[in-house]
Design a protein around this motif. Structure first.
Motif, PDB file in Angstrom:
ATOM      1  N   ASN A  12      84.877 -95.382  60.570  1.00 29.30           N
ATOM      2  CA  ASN A  12      85.698 -96.278  59.750  1.00 29.30           C
ATOM      3  C   ASN A  12      86.544 -95.534  58.707  1.00 29.30           C
ATOM      4  OD1 ASN A  12      83.585 -95.587  58.089  1.00 29.30           O
ATOM      5  ND2 ASN A  12      83.225 -97.653  57.348  1.00 29.30           N
ATOM      6  N   MET A  13      86.441 -94.230  58.624  1.00 28.75           N
ATOM      7  CA  MET A  13      87.315 -93.453  57.746  1.00 28.75           C
ATOM      8  C   MET A  13      88.715 -93.301  58.343  1.00 28.75           C
ATOM      9  SD  MET A  13      84.967 -90.257  56.618  1.00 28.75           S
ATOM     10  CE  MET A  13      83.933 -90.299  55.171  1.00 28.75           C
ATOM     11  N   PHE A  14      88.813 -93.409  59.654  1.00 26.73           N
ATOM     12  CA  PHE A  14      90.059 -93.147  60.368  1.00 26.73           C
ATOM     13  C   PHE A  14      90.792 -94.446  60.678  1.00 26.73           C
ATOM     14  CE2 PHE A  14      87.175 -89.662  61.251  1.00 26.73           C
ATOM     15  CZ  PHE A  14      87.975 -88.558  60.974  1.00 26.73           C
ATOM     16  N   PRO A  15      92.132 -94.400  60.813  1.00 27.53           N
ATOM     17  CA  PRO A  15      92.851 -95.592  61.266  1.00 27.53           C
ATOM     18  C   PRO A  15      92.303 -96.032  62.620  1.00 27.53           C
ATOM     19  CG  PRO A  15      94.400 -93.896  60.520  1.00 27.53           C
ATOM     20  CD  PRO A  15      93.034 -93.261  60.568  1.00 27.53           C
ATOM     21  N   ALA A  16      92.454 -97.320  62.929  1.00 26.66           N
ATOM     22  CA  ALA A  16      91.913 -97.865  64.177  1.00 26.66           C
ATOM     23  C   ALA A  16      92.400 -97.090  65.393  1.00 26.66           C
ATOM     24  CB  ALA A  16      92.275 -99.338  64.309  1.00 26.66           C
ATOM     25  N   ASN A  17      93.668 -96.750  65.428  1.00 26.00           N
ATOM     26  CA  ASN A  17      94.237 -95.973  66.526  1.00 26.00           C
ATOM     27  C   ASN A  17      95.017 -94.826  65.906  1.00 26.00           C
ATOM     28  OD1 ASN A  17      93.477 -97.751  68.755  1.00 26.00           O
ATOM     29  ND2 ASN A  17      94.867 -99.189  67.770  1.00 26.00           N
ATOM     30  N   VAL A  70      86.447 -93.913  51.927  1.00 28.98           N
ATOM     31  CA  VAL A  70      87.612 -93.133  52.340  1.00 28.98           C
ATOM     32  C   VAL A  70      88.339 -93.867  53.452  1.00 28.98           C
ATOM     33  CG1 VAL A  70      88.356 -90.960  53.368  1.00 28.98           C
ATOM     34  CG2 VAL A  70      86.517 -90.966  51.685  1.00 28.98           C
ATOM     35  N   SER A  71      89.645 -93.961  53.302  1.00 24.05           N
ATOM     36  CA  SER A  71      90.496 -94.561  54.324  1.00 24.05           C
ATOM     37  C   SER A  71      91.654 -93.589  54.566  1.00 24.05           C
ATOM     38  CB  SER A  71      91.005 -95.922  53.847  1.00 24.05           C
ATOM     39  OG  SER A  71      91.775 -96.527  54.844  1.00 24.05           O
ATOM     40  N   LEU A  72      91.517 -92.774  55.605  1.00 20.76           N
ATOM     41  CA  LEU A  72      92.509 -91.738  55.883  1.00 20.76           C
ATOM     42  C   LEU A  72      93.796 -92.318  56.463  1.00 20.76           C
ATOM     43  CD1 LEU A  72      90.007 -89.273  57.550  1.00 20.76           C
ATOM     44  CD2 LEU A  72      91.021 -89.004  55.290  1.00 20.76           C
ATOM     45  N   LYS A  73      94.892 -91.690  56.097  1.00 20.00           N
ATOM     46  CA  LYS A  73      96.211 -92.063  56.601  1.00 20.00           C
ATOM     47  C   LYS A  73      96.841 -90.838  57.261  1.00 20.00           C
ATOM     48  CE  LYS A  73      97.012 -94.102  52.227  1.00 20.00           C
ATOM     49  NZ  LYS A  73      95.766 -93.684  51.859  1.00 20.00           N
ATOM     50  N   PRO A  74      97.881 -91.019  58.059  1.00 16.44           N
ATOM     51  CA  PRO A  74      98.542 -89.858  58.659  1.00 16.44           C
ATOM     52  C   PRO A  74      98.912 -88.828  57.582  1.00 16.44           C
ATOM     53  CG  PRO A  74      99.346 -91.841  59.695  1.00 16.44           C
ATOM     54  CD  PRO A  74      98.475 -92.275  58.531  1.00 16.44           C
ATOM     55  N   GLY A  75      98.566 -87.584  57.860  1.00 16.77           N
ATOM     56  CA  GLY A  75      98.793 -86.487  56.926  1.00 16.77           C
ATOM     57  C   GLY A  75      97.577 -86.140  56.097  1.00 16.77           C
ATOM     58  N   ASP A  76      96.618 -87.066  55.977  1.00 14.80           N
ATOM     59  CA  ASP A  76      95.396 -86.798  55.212  1.00 14.80           C
ATOM     60  C   ASP A  76      94.469 -85.877  55.993  1.00 14.80           C
ATOM     61  OD1 ASP A  76      96.237 -88.422  53.150  1.00 14.80           O
ATOM     62  OD2 ASP A  76      94.940 -90.116  53.696  1.00 14.80           O
ATOM     63  N   ARG A  77      93.638 -85.177  55.233  1.00 15.77           N
ATOM     64  CA  ARG A  77      92.661 -84.271  55.843  1.00 15.77           C
ATOM     65  C   ARG A  77      91.270 -84.581  55.296  1.00 15.77           C
ATOM     66  NH1 ARG A  77      94.916 -78.325  54.707  1.00 15.77           N
ATOM     67  NH2 ARG A  77      94.479 -79.013  52.590  1.00 15.77           N
ATOM     68  N   LEU A  78      90.266 -84.296  56.114  1.00 16.87           N
ATOM     69  CA  LEU A  78      88.873 -84.441  55.708  1.00 16.87           C
ATOM     70  C   LEU A  78      88.165 -83.125  55.985  1.00 16.87           C
ATOM     71  CD1 LEU A  78      86.427 -86.146  54.768  1.00 16.87           C
ATOM     72  CD2 LEU A  78      86.154 -86.858  57.155  1.00 16.87           C
ATOM     73  N   LEU A  79      87.800 -82.431  54.933  1.00 18.32           N
ATOM     74  CA  LEU A  79      87.048 -81.183  55.031  1.00 18.32           C
ATOM     75  C   LEU A  79      85.571 -81.550  55.024  1.00 18.32           C
ATOM     76  CD1 LEU A  79      86.702 -78.083  54.885  1.00 18.32           C
ATOM     77  CD2 LEU A  79      87.003 -78.266  52.414  1.00 18.32           C
ATOM     78  N   VAL A  80      84.854 -81.108  56.044  1.00 17.52           N
ATOM     79  CA  VAL A  80      83.449 -81.476  56.196  1.00 17.52           C
ATOM     80  C   VAL A  80      82.581 -80.218  56.178  1.00 17.52           C
ATOM     81  CG1 VAL A  80      81.736 -82.532  57.730  1.00 17.52           C
ATOM     82  CG2 VAL A  80      84.020 -83.533  57.543  1.00 17.52           C
ATOM     83  N   MET A  81      81.516 -80.270  55.375  1.00 14.63           N
ATOM     84  CA  MET A  81      80.474 -79.255  55.446  1.00 14.63           C
ATOM     85  C   MET A  81      79.291 -79.936  56.133  1.00 14.63           C
ATOM     86  SD  MET A  81      78.436 -77.001  52.571  1.00 14.63           S
ATOM     87  CE  MET A  81      76.978 -78.009  52.326  1.00 14.63           C
ATOM     88  N   ALA A  82      79.119 -79.653  57.418  1.00 18.63           N
ATOM     89  CA  ALA A  82      78.032 -80.245  58.194  1.00 18.63           C
ATOM     90  C   ALA A  82      76.779 -79.401  57.996  1.00 18.63           C
ATOM     91  CB  ALA A  82      78.410 -80.303  59.665  1.00 18.63           C
ATOM     92  N   TRP A 110      89.372 -81.999  59.561  1.00 18.11           N
ATOM     93  CA  TRP A 110      89.959 -83.021  60.417  1.00 18.11           C
ATOM     94  C   TRP A 110      91.280 -83.435  59.795  1.00 18.11           C
ATOM     95  CZ3 TRP A 110      87.509 -85.068  64.799  1.00 18.11           C
ATOM     96  CH2 TRP A 110      86.181 -84.651  64.994  1.00 18.11           C
ATOM     97  N   THR A 111      92.332 -83.516  60.587  1.00 17.66           N
ATOM     98  CA  THR A 111      93.641 -83.933  60.106  1.00 17.66           C
ATOM     99  C   THR A 111      94.124 -85.112  60.938  1.00 17.66           C
ATOM    100  OG1 THR A 111      94.162 -81.644  59.507  1.00 17.66           O
ATOM    101  CG2 THR A 111      96.016 -83.180  59.641  1.00 17.66           C
ATOM    102  N   VAL A 112      94.517 -86.184  60.265  1.00 15.34           N
ATOM    103  CA  VAL A 112      95.092 -87.335  60.961  1.00 15.34           C
ATOM    104  C   VAL A 112      96.558 -87.010  61.192  1.00 15.34           C
ATOM    105  CG1 VAL A 112      95.612 -89.802  60.859  1.00 15.34           C
ATOM    106  CG2 VAL A 112      93.470 -88.935  59.889  1.00 15.34           C
ATOM    107  N   ARG A 113      96.940 -86.902  62.456  1.00 14.45           N
ATOM    108  CA  ARG A 113      98.301 -86.506  62.821  1.00 14.45           C
ATOM    109  C   ARG A 113      99.262 -87.690  62.849  1.00 14.45           C
ATOM    110  NH1 ARG A 113      98.686 -81.510  61.490  1.00 14.45           N
ATOM    111  NH2 ARG A 113      97.068 -80.258  62.395  1.00 14.45           N
ATOM    112  N   LYS A 114      98.871 -88.742  63.539  1.00 13.89           N
ATOM    113  CA  LYS A 114      99.750 -89.914  63.597  1.00 13.89           C
ATOM    114  C   LYS A 114      98.912 -91.146  63.891  1.00 13.89           C
ATOM    115  CE  LYS A 114     101.110 -89.120  68.411  1.00 13.89           C
ATOM    116  NZ  LYS A 114     102.221 -88.898  69.315  1.00 13.89           N
TER     117      LYS A 114
END
Length: 137
Positions: A12-17, A70-82, A110-114
């Protein structure tokens, strides 16, 4: 463009599509991105893991008073330390040096491209995979 930093991600952090990319990072690369400025989406209840992150990787972020949404949009990035291999803390508040040494830490961005991208089966409209592929009936 906003860069978020956390210990995990959720659908649910990412856009639906959307179309996104992931790139593995070294701890040094991750530290550099954090120094550029990130919005932390860490859960303050993970204080012991945050302490390990600071001590082991010299990564400093401001911890929000509560976990952010968090609600990511195109251009946003998510840096994850797993993190894997750290046991649940039951009745104590910190990890032992042995537990920290045995744990695995992995960084990725992770980068949301479009937005608007839709999944399409690689085999098109044939009704399913060719008979020789896994998943074929």
């Amino acid at each position: 463009m906003t860069t978020f930093f956390g210990f995990g991600l959720a659908d649910n952090m990412f856009p639906a599509n959307c179309e996104m990319t992931r790139c593995a990072l070294t701890p040094e690369e991750a530290r550099g991105i954090v120094k550029e400025g990130v919005e932390a989406c860490l859960n303050p209840s993970h204080a012991a893991t945050i302490c390990v992150m600071r001590e082991r990787f010299d990564i400093e972020v401001t911890i929000p008073p509560k976990a952010s949404i968090v609600s990511l949009k195109p251009g946003d990035r998510l840096l994850v330390m797993a993190v894997s291999g750290l046991p649940r803390l039951e009745g104590r508040h910190e990890y032992t040096p042995e537990e920290i040494k045995a744990a695995t830490f992995r960084f990725g961005i992770w980068t949301v491209r479009k937005q608007g991208w839709r999944y399409a089966e690689p085999w098109g409209d044939t009704g399913g995979p060719p008979p020789h592929m896994p998943g074929a009936l």
